[in-house]
Design a protein around this motif. Structure first.
Motif: not given
Length: 372
Positions: A135, A158, A164, A166, A245, A247, A270, A272-273
């Motif tokens: 990602d 995930d 996941n 990503g 991640v 998050s 990562h 994320a979001n």
């Protein structure tokens, strides 16, 4: 002298058959993919190609495309993958549910765009035997070689989806590629029920949901959390060495000393979001992240800033000496803790300004973007 064919077996990518791939749809997301791919190049340790996938309707300026090319990142044009009306309606309904629950700004602050075209990483026509798909909100900060050695399909677990999406180690496959393109472009209600592994109470349906469900049905999965290396220990769900991640659970992680140690051990972080505010972090190395980012991630944010500017300098060089290679530096214990209220306020207001650009269908360069 070692035989060339034996060297290729021992060193992943030495044959030129391994690539790290990311995708961007406009200049804003190009900045994220730029860091993901440049950091991957600095930490690959082997001769691995890097590719930027650019969907047909993307609005990436020629300046940004040249920056990728000057870092020897191949720019590859790929067809758009437009979601079916059923999938598009389902995702819009999800956004409304998130809005009603008051968590839209946390989980899905911006509508999904051309990221569906990530499935072209499965296309054998790219010419690679193994792909590491990343990602654009990824930061590589330690050697990639252990990750590149994993068998496809390898990914992180995930909370809701089959895996996941990503960070994925995959083997291009014409059947899976064609199947994924068809699934996303023609998804029916039956397809959503078949490949959506989320429970009715779990929100956040997106392209990852269907892609992960489809791939999990068609091939075997190897999870990062189950990989054993001398550095990995026993990572927790979504805190793996290969895909840590950041998050909406980040605050809880930062309050757990064991989880905090995973941040420095992780090879890939990562965000994320939309935990990365690209524009703010480019300008300010001390930016705390998105909205309520805990300080335990600040070392990773600083490194993102350093990697971005290192890559930018390299892309502008003529015959001058290259800039100093940035190194990841863990935070001192006294720097740990949460962002201050003023940090949060300033970052939130800046993030809202960037979000408004997307809401008005305008890219960072003022060009009109295509929203799906």
């Amino acid at each position: 002298m070692m035989w060339p064919w034996l060297l290729q077996l021992l060193i992943p990518g030495a044959s030129g058959k391994v690539a790290v791939v990311s995708l961007a749809t406009n200049d804003y997301y190009a900045k994220g993919a730029f860091v993901a791919l440049h950091s991957a190049g600095l930490h690959s340790g082997v001769d691995v190609d890097r590719l930027l996938l650019v969907p047909a309707s993307s609005k990436i300026s020629s300046d940004w495309l040249r920056r990728f090319e000057r870092l020897n990142i191949k720019v590859v044009d790929v067809p758009d993958v437009l979601p079916s009306s059923v999938l598009q309606a389902a995702m819009e309904a999800e956004r409304q549910r998130l809005q009603q629950q008051g968590i839209l700004e946390i989980l899905q602050p911006m509508p999904y765009g051309g990221a569906f075209a990530k499935v072209h990483a499965w296309d054998p026509a790219l010419g690679y035997e193994k792909i590491l798909l990343l990602d654009g909100d990824l930061l590589v900060k330690r050697r990639l070689r252990p990750l590149l050695r994993l068998e496809p399909v390898s990914a992180g677990k995930d909370l809701n989806d089959a895996f996941n999406y990503g960070v994925v180690v995959l083997k291009p496959d014409a059947v899976i590629h064609a199947g994924l393109v068809k699934l996303l472009m023609h998804a029916s209600e039956d397809d959503l029920r078949r490949y959506n592994t989320r429970k009715s109470s779990e929100v956040g349906l997106c392209d990852q949901t269907l892609v992960a469900g489809y791939v999990a049905e068609k091939t075997s999965l190897h999870f990062f959390e189950e990989a054993r290396t001398k550095d990995a220990g026993t990572p927790k769900l979504m805190s793996s060495e290969f895909n840590l991640v950041v998050s909406y659970r980040a605050k809880d992680r930062c309050e757990d000393p064991r989880e905090r140690r995973q941040i420095d051990k992780a090879r890939l972080v990562h965000f994320a979001n939309h935990w990365l505010n690209f524009e703010a972090l480019i300008e300010n190395r001390e930016a705390p992240g998105r909205v309520d980012s805990p300080r335990c991630y600040k070392a990773a944010f600083r490194y993102w800033h350093d990697i971005y500017h290192h890559g930018l300098q390299l892309s502008q060089l003529a015959e001058t000496d290259p800039p100093v290679l940035p190194r990841y530096k863990a935070m001192e214990p006294q720097e740990d803790g949460m962002a201050t209220p003023d940090d949060v306020k300033d970052m939130f207001l800046s993030f809202q300004d960037i979000k408004s650009n997307f809401s008005n269908s305008r890219g960072q360069d003022g060009s009109k973007d295509v929203e799906l």
